[in-house]
Design an enzyme around this catalytic site. Structure first.
Site, mmCIF file in Angstrom:
data_model
loop_
_atom_site.group_PDB
_atom_site.id
_atom_site.type_symbol
_atom_site.label_atom_id
_atom_site.label_comp_id
_atom_site.label_asym_id
_atom_site.label_seq_id
_atom_site.Cartn_x
_atom_site.Cartn_y
_atom_site.Cartn_z
ATOM 1 N N ALA A 63 0.893 -1.405 -0.420
ATOM 2 C CA ALA A 63 -0.387 -0.156 -0.144
ATOM 3 C C ALA A 63 1.049 1.208 0.313
ATOM 4 C CB ALA A 63 -0.333 0.387 1.192
ATOM 5 N N GLY A 64 0.243 1.709 -0.562
ATOM 6 C CA GLY A 64 0.729 3.467 -0.562
ATOM 7 C C GLY A 64 1.770 4.161 -2.353
ATOM 8 N N ASN A 67 8.089 8.706 5.167
ATOM 9 C CA ASN A 67 7.400 9.355 5.216
ATOM 10 C C ASN A 67 6.552 10.049 5.929
ATOM 11 O OD1 ASN A 67 4.506 8.359 4.684
ATOM 12 N ND2 ASN A 67 5.548 6.803 5.070
ATOM 13 N N MET A 73 3.165 11.465 4.692
ATOM 14 C CA MET A 73 2.216 11.762 3.534
ATOM 15 C C MET A 73 0.783 11.917 4.704
ATOM 16 S SD MET A 73 3.693 11.452 1.201
ATOM 17 C CE MET A 73 2.894 11.951 -0.042
ATOM 18 N N GLY A 74 0.643 10.686 5.637
ATOM 19 C CA GLY A 74 -1.332 11.240 6.322
ATOM 20 C C GLY A 74 -2.201 11.397 5.476
ATOM 21 N N PHE A 75 -2.031 9.862 5.224
ATOM 22 C CA PHE A 75 -3.419 9.312 4.151
ATOM 23 C C PHE A 75 -3.805 9.935 3.837
ATOM 24 C CE2 PHE A 75 -4.765 6.181 7.823
ATOM 25 C CZ PHE A 75 -3.615 5.371 7.158
ATOM 26 N N ASN A 77 -5.900 -0.739 7.727
ATOM 27 C CA ASN A 77 -4.325 0.112 8.581
ATOM 28 C C ASN A 77 -4.788 0.581 10.256
ATOM 29 O OD1 ASN A 77 -2.390 1.446 9.000
ATOM 30 N ND2 ASN A 77 -2.074 2.183 6.565
ATOM 31 N N SER A 123 -0.231 3.023 10.952
ATOM 32 C CA SER A 123 0.694 3.730 10.664
ATOM 33 C C SER A 123 0.867 4.708 11.664
ATOM 34 C CB SER A 123 0.354 4.927 9.112
ATOM 35 O OG SER A 123 0.103 5.964 9.106
ATOM 36 N N ASN A 153 1.571 8.356 10.986
ATOM 37 C CA ASN A 153 1.277 9.581 10.857
ATOM 38 C C ASN A 153 0.264 9.949 10.815
ATOM 39 O OD1 ASN A 153 4.654 9.809 9.954
ATOM 40 N ND2 ASN A 153 3.331 8.206 7.925
ATOM 41 N N THR A 154 -0.430 9.150 11.167
ATOM 42 C CA THR A 154 -2.164 9.204 11.991
ATOM 43 C C THR A 154 -2.833 9.690 13.005
ATOM 44 O OG1 THR A 154 -3.113 8.844 10.050
ATOM 45 C CG2 THR A 154 -4.702 9.016 11.733
ATOM 46 N N LYS A 203 -2.624 -4.885 8.960
ATOM 47 C CA LYS A 203 -1.420 -4.581 9.222
ATOM 48 C C LYS A 203 -0.888 -3.901 10.372
ATOM 49 C CE LYS A 203 1.574 -1.968 5.453
ATOM 50 N NZ LYS A 203 1.955 -1.232 4.589
ATOM 51 N N ASN A 242 3.909 -2.324 8.953
ATOM 52 C CA ASN A 242 4.453 -0.882 8.284
ATOM 53 C C ASN A 242 5.408 -0.056 8.591
ATOM 54 O OD1 ASN A 242 3.051 1.733 8.206
ATOM 55 N ND2 ASN A 242 1.120 0.859 8.239
ATOM 56 N N GLY A 267 11.774 -3.775 3.507
ATOM 57 C CA GLY A 267 13.103 -3.808 2.828
ATOM 58 C C GLY A 267 13.827 -4.684 1.889
ATOM 59 N N TYR A 296 7.637 -1.764 -1.899
ATOM 60 C CA TYR A 296 7.711 -0.233 -1.889
ATOM 61 C C TYR A 296 8.950 0.051 -2.307
ATOM 62 C CZ TYR A 296 6.346 3.646 -1.532
ATOM 63 O OH TYR A 296 5.645 5.540 -1.435
ATOM 64 N N SER A 297 10.058 0.437 -0.913
ATOM 65 C CA SER A 297 10.820 1.393 -1.607
ATOM 66 C C SER A 297 12.264 0.589 -2.506
ATOM 67 C CB SER A 297 12.023 1.472 -0.096
ATOM 68 O OG SER A 297 10.663 1.901 0.772
#
Length: 337
Positions: free
Chosen positions: A63-64, A112, A114-116, A173, A176, A178-179, A218, A247, A298, A319-320
């Site tokens: 996701a992302g 990141n 991002m904050g959804f 999720n 995260s 970031n929320t 997650k 995450n 990773g 992802y990364s």
């Protein structure tokens, strides 16, 4: 080699703009033709059953990468066995102020906050309907920033009900960083209430639509061994269909001396690799064969992909690693598995 030349140019651009740019490029027919010409034809991949679903291969997108499901078609052509879109919330939201995405290039890491940021669940449904991909699509859902933790379960229920007929599986999720206070959903009575409520909603929708859509949770890589044991017990008790580990992490100790290493947000990529693999090992010991694990964090090589599976993951996501090593990494991993 070709991707690494392009990467030099892409890394001169703001990470978020670069991310959007490359996804838009993948959507162009020229790039799709280019990928078709230079990709290995008839690449072998072994199908696998997980959560009652048949996956083309073990490797999927995390996701992302595609929050709003706008790039499902082009991502599917890269060879992924499944695609997970999101995180998406009931209502559209802008996320945190920019800049909010930072590369830690020497360590192949990304931070990141991002904050959804997303266009909302209704927009995602329209994009899934427009896609031509017939494979497995997971939908990662979260709560809106303005929804209190106390009322957050309602946001998940709204998303589950709306997306149920369009998702192959649904990822919840609750991890995260970031929320605000989102990770509190991983503990105590609030976790039990969340798991019970979403499973009841799943039963209701299964009966209504005669379709069973698996639900995965997650989790954070920053949970202690004791917390992992407890969360495993709850997942077994409430018959959760899968766990996604993990995450991003709030532990920046390995990158603090590097440029952008002290930025606020969740750290992913190579610095997360060992930590997420260790979480998978602990989960595997506690879950046994009862609940499958989707490993993420990773993966940047054939070795790290195999390490996740050896540690107990049934499926894996990247992802990364895709950002740092390009589409060829997908083909190498799939071939090796």
């Amino acid at each position: 080699m070709f991707y690494y030349l392009i990467r030099k140019l892409l890394f001169l651009i703001d990470p978020e703009k670069s991310h959007i740019f490359i996804l838009k490029c993948l959507n162009f027919k020229f790039f799709q033709l280019f990928n078709k010409i230079f990709s290995k034809k008839n690449q072998k991949s072994k199908k696998i059953k997980c959560m009652g679903l048949i996956f083309k291969n073990k490797l999927g997108t995390a996701a992302g990468i595609d929050k709003n499901g706008e790039y499902i078609n082009c991502l599917s052509k890269l060879g992924f066995g499944f695609i997970e879109v999101g995180t998406v919330t009931p209502l559209p939201q802008n996320g945190h102020p920019k800049p909010r995405l930072f590369r830690i290039t020497p360590m192949e890491g990304i931070i990141n906050r991002m904050g959804f940021n997303n266009l909302g669940i209704d927009n995602l449904i329209l994009n899934i309907k427009k896609s031509h991909f017939k494979g497995i699509i997971g939908v990662n859902i979260g709560k809106n920033q303005n929804t209190s933790i106390k009322n957050s379960i309602n946001d998940y229920l709204i998303c589950i009900e709306k997306i149920y007929l369009y998702a192959s599986y649904i990822a919840i999720n609750i991890s995260s960083p970031n929320t605000t206070n989102l990770r509190n959903l991983q503990y105590g009575t609030i976790l039990k209430h969340l798991l019970y409520t979403i499973k009841e909603k799943q039963k209701e929708l299964h009966k209504k639509h005669l379709k069973y859509v698996p639900i995965a949770i997650k989790i954070s890589p920053d949970l202690s061994i004791k917390e992992l044991k407890n969360i495993s017990k709850q997942f077994i008790k409430y018959k959760i269909d899968a766990v996604i580990a993990t995450n991003t992490t709030l532990d920046h100790s390995s990158v603090l001396s590097l440029k952008n290493g002290s930025q606020i947000g969740g750290l992913s990529g190579l610095p997360l690799q060992k930590k997420s693999t260790n979480i998978i090992s602990i989960l595997s010991k506690n879950l046994g064969e009862k609940i499958p694990i989707i490993g993420v964090g990773g993966i940047n090589s054939i070795h790290s992909a195999k390490e996740k599976i050896k540690s107990g993951a049934t499926l894996i996501q990247i992802y990364s690693g895709l950002i740092y090593h390009g589409p060829d990494l997908i083909k190498k991993i799939i071939k090796s598995l």
